[in-house]
Design a protein around this motif. Structure first.
Motif, PDB file in Angstrom:
ATOM      1  N   UNK A  63       2.630  -3.858   6.333  1.00 48.47           N
ATOM      2  CA  UNK A  63       2.077  -4.553   5.175  1.00 48.47           C
ATOM      3  C   UNK A  63       0.566  -4.396   5.098  1.00 48.47           C
ATOM      4  N   UNK A  64      -0.092  -4.304   6.268  1.00 42.34           N
ATOM      5  CA  UNK A  64      -1.551  -4.304   6.296  1.00 42.34           C
ATOM      6  C   UNK A  64      -2.168  -2.939   6.037  1.00 42.34           C
ATOM      7  N   UNK A  65      -1.471  -1.854   6.419  1.00 43.73           N
ATOM      8  CA  UNK A  65      -2.086  -0.542   6.425  1.00 43.73           C
ATOM      9  C   UNK A  65      -1.276   0.461   5.620  1.00 43.73           C
ATOM     10  N   UNK A 109      -0.995   6.541  10.433  1.00 47.46           N
ATOM     11  CA  UNK A 109      -1.298   5.233   9.869  1.00 47.46           C
ATOM     12  C   UNK A 109      -2.803   5.172   9.700  1.00 47.46           C
ATOM     13  N   UNK A 110      -3.268   4.931   8.471  1.00 42.73           N
ATOM     14  CA  UNK A 110      -4.709   4.981   8.232  1.00 42.73           C
ATOM     15  C   UNK A 110      -5.251   3.591   7.937  1.00 42.73           C
ATOM     16  N   UNK A 111      -6.370   3.291   8.610  1.00 38.27           N
ATOM     17  CA  UNK A 111      -6.993   1.975   8.523  1.00 38.27           C
ATOM     18  C   UNK A 111      -8.232   2.003   7.635  1.00 38.27           C
ATOM     19  N   UNK A 171       6.400   4.150  16.714  1.00 38.55           N
ATOM     20  CA  UNK A 171       5.255   3.987  17.602  1.00 38.55           C
ATOM     21  C   UNK A 171       4.005   4.459  16.890  1.00 38.55           C
ATOM     22  N   UNK A 172       2.971   3.661  16.949  1.00 39.67           N
ATOM     23  CA  UNK A 172       1.657   4.036  16.430  1.00 39.67           C
ATOM     24  C   UNK A 172       0.718   4.146  17.617  1.00 39.67           C
ATOM     25  N   UNK A 173       0.035   5.261  17.727  1.00 41.77           N
ATOM     26  CA  UNK A 173      -0.807   5.534  18.888  1.00 41.77           C
ATOM     27  C   UNK A 173      -2.233   5.077  18.595  1.00 41.77           C
ATOM     28  N   UNK A 174      -2.585   3.918  19.139  1.00 45.14           N
ATOM     29  CA  UNK A 174      -3.881   3.301  18.887  1.00 45.14           C
ATOM     30  C   UNK A 174      -4.636   3.217  20.201  1.00 45.14           C
ATOM     31  N   UNK A 175      -5.833   3.766  20.224  1.00 45.73           N
ATOM     32  CA  UNK A 175      -6.640   3.743  21.444  1.00 45.73           C
ATOM     33  C   UNK A 175      -7.016   2.313  21.815  1.00 45.73           C
ATOM     34  N   UNK A 176      -6.791   1.982  23.099  1.00 53.18           N
ATOM     35  CA  UNK A 176      -7.252   0.717  23.663  1.00 53.18           C
ATOM     36  C   UNK A 176      -6.667  -0.516  22.954  1.00 53.18           C
ATOM     37  N   UNK A 177      -5.515  -0.351  22.312  1.00 48.47           N
ATOM     38  CA  UNK A 177      -4.834  -1.481  21.687  1.00 48.47           C
ATOM     39  C   UNK A 177      -3.340  -1.356  21.963  1.00 48.47           C
ATOM     40  N   UNK A 178      -2.642  -2.455  21.798  1.00 49.06           N
ATOM     41  CA  UNK A 178      -1.193  -2.400  21.929  1.00 49.06           C
ATOM     42  C   UNK A 178      -0.600  -1.624  20.772  1.00 49.06           C
ATOM     43  N   UNK A 179       0.435  -0.842  21.026  1.00 53.79           N
ATOM     44  CA  UNK A 179       1.128  -0.153  19.955  1.00 53.79           C
ATOM     45  C   UNK A 179       1.932  -1.127  19.137  1.00 53.79           C
ATOM     46  N   UNK A 180       2.019  -0.855  17.831  1.00 53.36           N
ATOM     47  CA  UNK A 180       2.677  -1.762  16.900  1.00 53.36           C
ATOM     48  C   UNK A 180       4.072  -1.237  16.552  1.00 53.36           C
ATOM     49  N   UNK A 195       0.846  -1.187   0.000  1.00 56.69           N
ATOM     50  CA  UNK A 195       0.000   0.000   0.000  1.00 56.69           C
ATOM     51  C   UNK A 195       0.880   1.235   0.000  1.00 56.69           C
ATOM     52  N   UNK A 196       0.439   2.272   0.691  1.00 60.08           N
ATOM     53  CA  UNK A 196       1.274   3.459   0.881  1.00 60.08           C
ATOM     54  C   UNK A 196       2.110   3.307   2.142  1.00 60.08           C
ATOM     55  N   UNK A 197       3.367   3.676   2.058  1.00 59.76           N
ATOM     56  CA  UNK A 197       4.250   3.720   3.220  1.00 59.76           C
ATOM     57  C   UNK A 197       4.832   5.113   3.354  1.00 59.76           C
ATOM     58  N   UNK A 198       5.297   5.440   4.561  1.00 52.20           N
ATOM     59  CA  UNK A 198       6.066   6.659   4.750  1.00 52.20           C
ATOM     60  C   UNK A 198       7.284   6.631   3.817  1.00 52.20           C
TER      61      UNK A 198
END
Length: 272
Positions: free
Chosen positions: A216-218, A239-241, A263-272, A193-196
């Motif tokens: 790979x997913x996002x 990071x857009x889902x 670091x990806x800041x995701x609410x209520x989930x582990x950071x990836x 997809x798109x990457x930085x």
């Protein structure tokens, strides 16, 4: 737990007249210069011209100017997307001109226009940064950079940084060695997809390195970057889902672009 205090507001000022501010810098005098788009007072037309507001450090208006390259009888949009203050205390403004082309205005220290210039259609300047020798490097969203002489606006060189026709650049950051870091997103290389996408160039536009950062997913994109004291870089973006979920993302690299951590800041989930 940790406690975060909210900063106190020092002052608030309202500056009206149809403004759409898009960029702000602190001036050498300690005040601020705000660039953007605004209508010049004609309520019958309401199309936008280049607009610059200069304030004191307390936010009081020093001066305000509008700049356009088209007659008042034509309806065209002109917007400042980036501005820099030069050593002579004047300003250089870059952005969108008539027909969607790039536009540059250079002013003196009190906002009087020294010259203005329009560059070919569909090549909007989305960001700019001063180079050594009072030139400017501009960036287009289609992954093209131009080095421009600010004496009269002549193009010194122009180079493209797309790979296999892919790539979008949004920002340019001056680096300590006199070069630049160009940042945005790309789809033809990377994880999927798109990457930085980051490209380090020297003062002549030659590529020193490029790299991608993503999953790979996002999809991911850089929206701004700064160079750190150790010569590396901190790149921020998202990071857009899907249309409803964009998450903030930070990538820290060493000076050659190799990723140190993310670091990806995701609410209520582990950071990836």
């Amino acid at each position: 737990g940790e406690v975060y205090s909210q900063p106190d507001t020092i002052w608030t000022r309202a500056i009206s007249n149809g403004s759409r501010p898009l960029e702000v810098i602190q001036t050498f005098e300690g005040g601020f210069a705000i660039g953007g788009a605004a209508w010049g007072g004609d309520r019958e037309r309401m199309d936008s011209d280049f607009s610059v507001i200069k304030t004191s450090y307390l936010g009081f208006l020093d001066w305000r100017e509008f700049y356009t390259l088209v007659p008042d009888t034509l309806y065209q949009t002109e917007r400042v997307y980036a501005l820099e203050q030069m050593m002579d205390r004047g300003f250089v403004l870059c952005g969108q001109g008539p027909g969607g082309g790039g536009m540059i205005v250079r002013t003196d220290s009190v906002g009087q226009m020294l010259w203005s210039r329009h560059y070919d259609n569909h090549q909007v300047f989305v960001d700019c940064s001063l180079t050594a020798g009072d030139n400017i490097l501009t960036v287009h969203a289609n992954s093209v950079a131009r080095k421009i002489d600010l004496e009269e606006g002549e193009i010194i060189w122009e180079r493209g940084y797309a790979i296999e026709g892919s790539g979008t650049l949004w920002n340019v950051t001056s680096t300590m060695d006199g070069g630049f870091l160009l940042t945005g997103r790309i789809s033809s290389i990377g994880e999927g997809g798109n990457d930085m996408y980051a490209v380090k160039i020297d003062t002549d536009g030659e590529v020193e390195w490029y790299n991608t950062y993503g999953t790979e997913e996002y999809g991911e994109s850089i929206t701004n970057a700064v160079q750190t004291a150790d010569g590396g870089f901190c790149m921020v973006g998202y990071s857009y889902r899907d249309q409803r979920h964009n998450y903030g993302m930070i990538v820290r690299t060493e000076s050659g672009g190799e990723e140190l951590w993310r670091r990806i800041f995701i609410d209520n989930e582990d950071n990836m």
